[in-house]
Scaffold this active site. Structure first.
Site, mmCIF file in Angstrom:
data_model
loop_
_atom_site.group_PDB
_atom_site.id
_atom_site.type_symbol
_atom_site.label_atom_id
_atom_site.label_comp_id
_atom_site.label_asym_id
_atom_site.label_seq_id
_atom_site.Cartn_x
_atom_site.Cartn_y
_atom_site.Cartn_z
ATOM 1 N N ASN A 51 -5.318 -5.062 7.881
ATOM 2 C CA ASN A 51 -4.802 -6.187 7.089
ATOM 3 C C ASN A 51 -4.829 -7.442 7.947
ATOM 4 O O ASN A 51 -4.713 -7.365 9.173
ATOM 5 C CB ASN A 51 -3.365 -5.895 6.650
ATOM 6 C CG ASN A 51 -2.783 -7.000 5.800
ATOM 7 O OD1 ASN A 51 -3.454 -7.535 4.902
ATOM 8 N ND2 ASN A 51 -1.552 -7.381 6.073
ATOM 9 N N HIS A 56 -2.787 -11.156 8.316
ATOM 10 C CA HIS A 56 -1.532 -11.789 7.884
ATOM 11 C C HIS A 56 -1.409 -13.150 8.566
ATOM 12 O O HIS A 56 -1.658 -13.261 9.769
ATOM 13 C CB HIS A 56 -0.350 -10.884 8.252
ATOM 14 C CG HIS A 56 0.954 -11.429 7.798
ATOM 15 N ND1 HIS A 56 1.380 -11.335 6.490
ATOM 16 C CD2 HIS A 56 1.922 -12.095 8.458
ATOM 17 C CE1 HIS A 56 2.556 -11.917 6.376
ATOM 18 N NE2 HIS A 56 2.902 -12.397 7.555
ATOM 19 N N ILE A 93 0.850 -1.192 0.000
ATOM 20 C CA ILE A 93 0.000 0.000 0.000
ATOM 21 C C ILE A 93 0.891 1.249 0.000
ATOM 22 O O ILE A 93 1.802 1.365 0.820
ATOM 23 C CB ILE A 93 -0.888 -0.014 1.277
ATOM 24 C CG1 ILE A 93 -1.758 -1.280 1.307
ATOM 25 C CG2 ILE A 93 -1.741 1.238 1.371
ATOM 26 C CD1 ILE A 93 -2.662 -1.458 0.131
HETATM 27 C C1 GAR Z 1 -4.884 -15.370 3.865
HETATM 28 O O1 GAR Z 1 -4.211 -16.435 4.487
HETATM 29 C C2 GAR Z 1 -4.295 -14.047 4.284
HETATM 30 O O2 GAR Z 1 -3.872 -14.028 5.619
HETATM 31 C C3 GAR Z 1 -3.110 -13.959 3.349
HETATM 32 O O3 GAR Z 1 -3.608 -14.421 2.121
HETATM 33 C C4 GAR Z 1 -4.645 -15.384 2.360
HETATM 34 C C5 GAR Z 1 -5.855 -14.943 1.582
HETATM 35 O O4 GAR Z 1 -6.843 -15.925 1.644
HETATM 36 N N1 GAR Z 1 -2.635 -12.625 3.256
HETATM 37 C C6 GAR Z 1 -1.336 -12.317 3.120
HETATM 38 O O5 GAR Z 1 -0.458 -13.162 3.064
HETATM 39 C C7 GAR Z 1 -1.034 -10.833 3.037
HETATM 40 N N2 GAR Z 1 0.330 -10.595 3.329
HETATM 41 P P1 GAR Z 1 -8.330 -15.605 1.173
HETATM 42 O O6 GAR Z 1 -8.223 -14.954 -0.214
HETATM 43 O O7 GAR Z 1 -8.981 -16.962 1.106
HETATM 44 O O8 GAR Z 1 -8.974 -14.687 2.179
#
Ligand code: GAR
Length: 219
Positions: A107, A109, A93
């Protein structure tokens, strides 16, 4: 009641958990728009199914990250968004969005920050040999996965885990804590003091955990 704009790049299971909480009446919020940088994102199907407007912004149409983020901000404003929810949005961002929504961007994570920021973090956690991992909801600041932490959930790392099995265990917790973090925001119960986020009238965790379990009495 808070108006949400949810930014996604992939499957959107976190988006789904937010929609489900709203529909179940446990989260007073409204998803005004879903925005993605990925035209193939399954999250778009989810939005459509629930009649939520969605917007696809193609990276190639913008010369810089700032131009892309300006377009995102325009959409968010147009849809009267009050809180921006990053749910598997795989882009950094820029200050353009941070200045438009100061401490109004959350967010999620899939690690216990500040351990393992960035990408492919379940694999990194396994390779490092940690005994617990989990997930973190935090406000977004200028750094990588570095803003003030709102809530975390912990899961054990098991001997037989692969990145896939660990991701699945963490994801189940993500689906519990993200709607809760948004609920606390919408109820005006989050107070940020420096790096610390205090929850008004929130019960705190008690007790300790160990992994592997200690099965002899503690001395
Ligand atoms: C989730 O595990 C989220 O925590 C991660 O991507 C996945 C999205 O899953 N986010 C990151 O790694 C951001 N740095 P989803 O599309 O099924 O919600």
């Amino acid at each position: 009641m808070v108006n949400l704009g949810v930014l996604v790049s992939g499957s959107g299971s976190n988006l789904q958990s937010i929609i489900d909480s709203i529909e179940a009446g446990t989260l007073e919020a409204s998803v005004k728009v879903v925005i993605t940088d990925n035209p193939e994102a399954y999250a778009l199907e989810r939005a459509k199914k629930h009649r939520i407007p969605s917007v696809v912004l193609h990276k190639k149409d913008y010369r810089t990250r700032e131009e892309f983020d300006s377009a995102v901000v325009r959409e968010l404003r147009e849809h009267r968004v009050e809180l921006v929810v990053l749910a598997g949005f795989m882009r950094i961002i820029s200050p353009v969005m941070l200045e438009a929504f100061p401490m109004r961007i959350m967010n999620i994570h899939p690690s216990l920050l500040p351990a393992f920021p960035g990408l492919d973090v379940q694999r990194k956690a396994l390779e490092h040999g940690v005994k617990f991992s989990g997930c973190t909801v935090h406000f977004v600041d200028g750094g990588l996965d570095s803003g003030p932490i709102i809530i975390q959930a912990v899961v054990p790392v098991l001997d037989a885990d692969t990145p896939e099995t660990l991701s699945k265990r963490i994801l189940a917790e993500e689906h519990r804590i993200y709607p809760h973090a948004i609920r606390l925001f919408s109820e005006g119960r989050l107070n940020i003091l420096g790096r610390r986020v205090f929850v008004e009238k929130g019960p705190e965790a008690s007790g300790t955990m160990e992994n592997p379990k200690i099965t002899v009495p503690r001395s």
